[in-house]
Design an enzyme around this catalytic site. Sequence first.
Site, short mmCIF file in Angstrom:
data_model
loop_
_atom_site.label_atom_id
_atom_site.label_comp_id
_atom_site.label_asym_id
_atom_site.label_seq_id
_atom_site.Cartn_x
_atom_site.Cartn_y
_atom_site.Cartn_z
CG HIS A 160 -1.90 1.12 1.23
ND1 HIS A 160 -2.62 1.47 2.36
CD2 HIS A 160 -2.26 2.03 0.29
CE1 HIS A 160 -3.38 2.52 2.10
NE2 HIS A 160 -3.16 2.88 0.86
CG ASN B 11 -7.10 2.70 0.39
OD1 ASN B 11 -6.42 2.95 1.38
ND2 ASN B 11 -8.27 3.30 0.19
CG HIS C 254 -0.01 6.28 -0.53
ND1 HIS C 254 -0.77 7.38 -0.23
CD2 HIS C 254 -0.84 5.22 -0.44
CE1 HIS C 254 -2.02 7.01 0.03
NE2 HIS C 254 -2.08 5.69 -0.09
CG HIS D 256 -4.38 3.55 -3.90
ND1 HIS D 256 -5.60 4.17 -3.66
CD2 HIS D 256 -3.68 3.66 -2.76
CE1 HIS D 256 -5.60 4.65 -2.43
NE2 HIS D 256 -4.46 4.36 -1.86
CB ILE E 37 -8.38 8.41 0.68
CG1 ILE E 37 -8.59 8.40 2.21
CG2 ILE E 37 -8.84 7.11 0.06
CD1 ILE E 37 -8.30 9.75 2.86
#
Length: 853
Positions: free
Chosen positions: A513, A708, A518, A704, A853
Amino acid sequence: MFSGVTGLINRGQKIKGTVVLMRKNVLDINSLTSVGGILGTGINIIGSAVDGLTSFLGRNIAFKLISSTKTDGTGKGKVGKETFLEGIITSLPTLGAQESAFSIHFEWDDEFGIPGAFFIKNFLQVEFYLKSLTLEDVPNIGTIHFIANSWVYNSKSYKQDRIFFANHTYLPSATPAPLVKYREEELKVLRGDGTGERKEYDRIYDYDVYNDLGKPDSGAPRPILGGSTLPYPRRGRTGRKATKKDPKSEVPGDFVYIPRDEAFGHVKSSDFLASGLKSVASDVVPVLTDAFDGNILSLEFDNFQEVNKLYEGGITLPTNFLKKFAPPIPVLQEILRTDGEQFLKFPVPNVIQVDKSAWKSDEEFGRETIAGLNPNEFPITSKLDTQAYGDNNSKITKEHLEPNLGGLTVEQAIQNKKLFILNHHDYLIPYLRRINATTTKAYATRTIFLLKDDGTLTPLAIELSKPHPQGDEHGPVTDVYVPAHEGPEAYIWLLAKAYVVVNDSCYHQLVSHWLNTHAVVEPFILATNRHLSVVHPIYKLLFPHYRDTMNINSLARKALVNADGIIESTFLWGQYSLELSAVIYKDWVFPDQALPADLLKRGVAVKDESAPHGLRLVIEDYPYASDGLEIWAAIKTWVQEYVSFYYKSDDKLKQDPELQAWWKELVEVGHGDLKDKPWWPKLQTREELVEISTTLIWTASALHAAVNFGQYPYGGYILNRPTLTRKFIPEKGSPEYDQLSKNPEKVFLSTITGKKETLIDLTVIEILSKHASDELYLGQRDGGDKFTSDVEAVQAFNRFGKKLAEIEKKLVLKNADENLKNRTGPAKLPYTLLYPSSEEGLTFRGIPNSISI
């Protein structure tokens, strides 16, 4: 290319326009919230709210058109006369929530030519969000769209006037001559000079290492990530002052600079999400700490039913305690869900909505390995240095496996691609002694799975290794466990699976993740804004996939992955969380982030040109892989069509100075610690550009989404996805083993994540698993088809959207197929994470364009 055509050119006529903006008050309370708010600034307004708003904004926002066809004598496009906003438009059907539209008129004559850009000046003391300018009835052209989507501060904040370009798309060599210098100057502004502390209004994109995670002055230092010792992707530079004890580390603070347009600039529940995460760190955690330290809450769950009460009635606290910590802000009230004496009541996680005990089964354990929260990790085994760490070869033998191979030998099972390994061993061993020196107790794990004839996976053996008491050089102390379903051994097996899941939870959160989406994407955002003009076709291709990423990353460094932050406090890796992700980043390979390459590397697919997408899945019913390949192929087709339209040859691509500078800096600076790796594409062909862009879009969107948005549906039930372990497994004959025989649930619960950590985890992952109210999903764009004036590119994008809709229908049918057992499993939880669309909220589906997010 343009809409509408006017008649004869007339001297001295005016061009009509419409300006759409959003005042700061939409996202920032107490600033221009109304005419009353405006009055609060000391400016007197007489008349109605609409008239007052127009008169207030009108003379305070100035525009000047810039010609794309006529120069001013210096080679730059001619600049028109200054003009201001006029009356407010109340009936524009395309207005979004909280947006205002104003009419405007520009003086024009045939000596000015065709507008290609405009300057804007803000004389207000507060910023506003400029959405767009649309010019109507431009002589001989028709309508011209300028899509801005940018915060505009007082003009004194900028060294150069803010400029926005029309939505035409140009390679650098095709840019109209009068706009060339403006294009170059704007990129120079965005790059900055690499000095000084950045301010809120800045728009500068620059690089830095991760030197703001620790708190050296408070006794919580952390190693700097990025550099030869601990390679890492670069983050955005802030220029904050150094800490007193470590001049190489930045002082953490409430304000973390990101370029202003990277902040949430739209009306979305992500503003609630961002505020929610901040509130968890600054308000919820202290409340819980006080409650546990004061023994108002018991430290442990007593049994599984008490865990289930979190979703049925919440936690009961004394009324006076709730009043003492009554949150003053609505965001925190929503998080805490205070209702009388009830506190922190959570939604029922999807994994237990149908069957509360399915998580215990070996079948669900196997299914979640390929269709769960961390669906893409079968890490490749590597060898540790035997002098430093002894013999780390696996102790799993044929005798452990063959009784459950249905008559096959291990050799036959391997040959038939029936055996798979989930390996959380080699990367963890060097850190395990330090991790276990704290309150946590953990093992390095290897898990062997069998692919059964019905297409499902079942665990055959789990190897648990802990450091040797006499030193790492002696090799680990290792035990192997096999399935058991009766008596104390059944709970020993359940505990063994829990140690595996904890390692997988940490790897998922910190690597699959955080690192692989990110962190690795942020350098792309920096390089793109520094070297690709907003009118460059590849900027327009990639830009939607960067939305809000720098913002959420900066928030993570402040509250989630920082020293003593939420991740360190509630996950097994503790203070080594980010450091371990840096160790793993050393082996990161950009081309392997492409889904087909990833599946091949992990051995779960083989090349087969006769199969769809050129791959045959070894595990045919592998939901993440099969659904993902559909999405990957759709993205790649869209990118191929788009790239082919703008680059008619490889030579065009090689000769594009912006594109080449972008890639060079991305490799040498953004991911500079790995710059010498031979696997980097050279970006000399259109095929390479397609693969690079597809991989980046896949990473920021579908990958993602897969890692997520299942966090709460799976991990919201702590028994299913614990995040840490606090005891070693009981040994037969010990008092702990006897206790396990008498009260197995109590022992299990005292081993995994504690009550306080559970409540913090659940609060955070519920927030992280939600979709925003105005999220933009794959196949959608802010401004719709106005992102370019090139019809062919718009048509290709529309085909992409239609293809995604077709894929979603196909995936729904797959989930209804009872023969595909991994699609739902014992928990009766259909795999929907790669459905492209979603509603707002906690939906367990939907692929946003970006890591928002």
